[in-house]
Design a protein around this motif. Structure first.
Motif, PDB file in Angstrom:
ATOM      1  N   ARG A   3       0.825  -1.205   0.000  1.00 29.63           N
ATOM      2  CA  ARG A   3       0.000   0.000   0.000  1.00 29.63           C
ATOM      3  C   ARG A   3       0.856   1.251   0.000  1.00 29.63           C
ATOM      4  NH1 ARG A   3      -2.898  -0.376   5.880  1.00 29.63           N
ATOM      5  NH2 ARG A   3      -1.727  -2.177   6.447  1.00 29.63           N
ATOM      6  N   VAL A   4       0.227   2.337  -0.443  1.00 34.28           N
ATOM      7  CA  VAL A   4       0.859   3.658  -0.401  1.00 34.28           C
ATOM      8  C   VAL A   4      -0.145   4.613   0.221  1.00 34.28           C
ATOM      9  CG1 VAL A   4       2.373   3.312  -2.389  1.00 34.28           C
ATOM     10  CG2 VAL A   4       0.112   4.301  -2.742  1.00 34.28           C
ATOM     11  N   SER A   5       0.367   5.661   0.818  1.00 34.04           N
ATOM     12  CA  SER A   5      -0.521   6.674   1.377  1.00 34.04           C
ATOM     13  C   SER A   5      -0.263   7.999   0.675  1.00 34.04           C
ATOM     14  CB  SER A   5      -0.324   6.809   2.883  1.00 34.04           C
ATOM     15  OG  SER A   5       1.001   7.121   3.188  1.00 34.04           O
ATOM     16  N   GLY A   6      -1.336   8.697   0.402  1.00 33.92           N
ATOM     17  CA  GLY A   6      -1.249   9.993  -0.253  1.00 33.92           C
ATOM     18  C   GLY A   6      -1.369   9.898  -1.762  1.00 33.92           C
ATOM     19  N   ILE A   7      -1.976  10.916  -2.325  1.00 34.71           N
ATOM     20  CA  ILE A   7      -2.209  10.937  -3.766  1.00 34.71           C
ATOM     21  C   ILE A   7      -0.902  11.025  -4.544  1.00 34.71           C
ATOM     22  CG2 ILE A   7      -3.237  12.296  -5.630  1.00 34.71           C
ATOM     23  CD1 ILE A   7      -5.592  12.823  -3.752  1.00 34.71           C
ATOM     24  N   SER A   8       0.062  11.795  -4.052  1.00 28.87           N
ATOM     25  CA  SER A   8       1.331  11.923  -4.797  1.00 28.87           C
ATOM     26  C   SER A   8       2.053  10.577  -4.892  1.00 28.87           C
ATOM     27  CB  SER A   8       2.227  12.993  -4.177  1.00 28.87           C
ATOM     28  OG  SER A   8       2.563  12.657  -2.854  1.00 28.87           O
ATOM     29  N   SER A   9       1.964   9.755  -3.851  1.00 25.95           N
ATOM     30  CA  SER A   9       2.568   8.418  -3.909  1.00 25.95           C
ATOM     31  C   SER A   9       1.842   7.541  -4.918  1.00 25.95           C
ATOM     32  CB  SER A   9       2.524   7.749  -2.536  1.00 25.95           C
ATOM     33  OG  SER A   9       3.313   8.459  -1.625  1.00 25.95           O
ATOM     34  N   LEU A  10       0.525   7.693  -4.995  1.00 28.25           N
ATOM     35  CA  LEU A  10      -0.234   6.929  -5.982  1.00 28.25           C
ATOM     36  C   LEU A  10       0.104   7.387  -7.392  1.00 28.25           C
ATOM     37  CD1 LEU A  10      -2.320   4.762  -6.621  1.00 28.25           C
ATOM     38  CD2 LEU A  10      -4.076   6.544  -6.448  1.00 28.25           C
ATOM     39  N   LYS A  32     -15.966  10.551  -7.121  1.00 27.29           N
ATOM     40  CA  LYS A  32     -17.012   9.755  -7.774  1.00 27.29           C
ATOM     41  C   LYS A  32     -17.072   8.328  -7.235  1.00 27.29           C
ATOM     42  CE  LYS A  32     -16.750  12.218 -12.163  1.00 27.29           C
ATOM     43  NZ  LYS A  32     -16.386  12.077 -13.593  1.00 27.29           N
ATOM     44  N   LYS A  33     -16.185   8.042  -6.268  1.00 27.07           N
ATOM     45  CA  LYS A  33     -16.103   6.700  -5.664  1.00 27.07           C
ATOM     46  C   LYS A  33     -15.806   5.621  -6.704  1.00 27.07           C
ATOM     47  CE  LYS A  33     -19.144   8.141  -2.025  1.00 27.07           C
ATOM     48  NZ  LYS A  33     -18.796   8.097  -0.719  1.00 27.07           N
ATOM     49  N   GLN A  34     -14.914   5.960  -7.637  1.00 23.01           N
ATOM     50  CA  GLN A  34     -14.550   5.038  -8.709  1.00 23.01           C
ATOM     51  C   GLN A  34     -13.133   4.495  -8.559  1.00 23.01           C
ATOM     52  OE1 GLN A  34     -15.246   7.255 -12.311  1.00 23.01           O
ATOM     53  NE2 GLN A  34     -17.449   6.986 -12.179  1.00 23.01           N
ATOM     54  N   LEU A  35     -12.434   4.909  -7.538  1.00 22.04           N
ATOM     55  CA  LEU A  35     -11.059   4.469  -7.312  1.00 22.04           C
ATOM     56  C   LEU A  35     -10.969   3.833  -5.932  1.00 22.04           C
ATOM     57  CD1 LEU A  35      -8.090   4.599  -8.417  1.00 22.04           C
ATOM     58  CD2 LEU A  35      -7.862   6.689  -7.095  1.00 22.04           C
ATOM     59  N   PRO A  36     -10.484   2.580  -5.854  1.00 17.47           N
ATOM     60  CA  PRO A  36     -10.414   1.926  -4.539  1.00 17.47           C
ATOM     61  C   PRO A  36      -9.426   2.631  -3.602  1.00 17.47           C
ATOM     62  CG  PRO A  36      -9.478   0.506  -6.253  1.00 17.47           C
ATOM     63  CD  PRO A  36      -9.992   1.727  -6.928  1.00 17.47           C
ATOM     64  N   HIS A  37      -9.903   2.953  -2.421  1.00 21.66           N
ATOM     65  CA  HIS A  37      -9.076   3.630  -1.414  1.00 21.66           C
ATOM     66  C   HIS A  37      -9.772   3.481  -0.060  1.00 21.66           C
ATOM     67  CE1 HIS A  37     -12.172   6.608  -2.243  1.00 21.66           C
ATOM     68  NE2 HIS A  37     -11.883   7.156  -1.062  1.00 21.66           N
ATOM     69  N   VAL A  46      -5.317   6.103   1.863  1.00 14.53           N
ATOM     70  CA  VAL A  46      -4.436   4.951   1.705  1.00 14.53           C
ATOM     71  C   VAL A  46      -4.961   4.128   0.525  1.00 14.53           C
ATOM     72  CG1 VAL A  46      -3.519   2.874   2.804  1.00 14.53           C
ATOM     73  CG2 VAL A  46      -3.890   4.944   4.158  1.00 14.53           C
ATOM     74  N   PHE A  47      -4.034   3.657  -0.292  1.00 13.02           N
ATOM     75  CA  PHE A  47      -4.378   2.873  -1.470  1.00 13.02           C
ATOM     76  C   PHE A  47      -3.714   1.510  -1.378  1.00 13.02           C
ATOM     77  CE2 PHE A  47      -4.281   7.352  -2.493  1.00 13.02           C
ATOM     78  CZ  PHE A  47      -5.513   7.550  -3.099  1.00 13.02           C
TER      79      PHE A  47
END
Length: 64
Positions: A3-10, A32-37, A46-47
């Motif tokens: 996993r990664v945390s934060g949008i910049s890491s993703l 839009k709740k279209q990306l798992p997080h 967190v992703f």
């Protein structure tokens, strides 16, 4: 679990797997709740990279 945390890491991870998205695009997908997080705290996203990999594969199949 990877996993990664934060949008910049993703953003960095997505570029590394040849599926580049901008921070704005990611924010839009989250809204839009279209990306798992998941959001364990108010200002922390967190992703799970296994879920992200599945999501990428699913989107690639839908676009072909």
């Amino acid at each position: 679990m990877r996993r990664v945390s934060g949008i910049s890491s993703l953003v960095d991870y997505l570029h590394s797997v040849n599926y580049p998205l901008s921070e704005n695009e990611i924010n839009e997908l989250i809204q839009k709740k279209q990306l798992p997080h998941f959001k364990p705290m108010k200002n922390l996203l967190v992703f799970n990279l296994d879920h992200i990999d599945w999501w990428i594969e699913d989107r690639r199949q839908c676009n072909t």
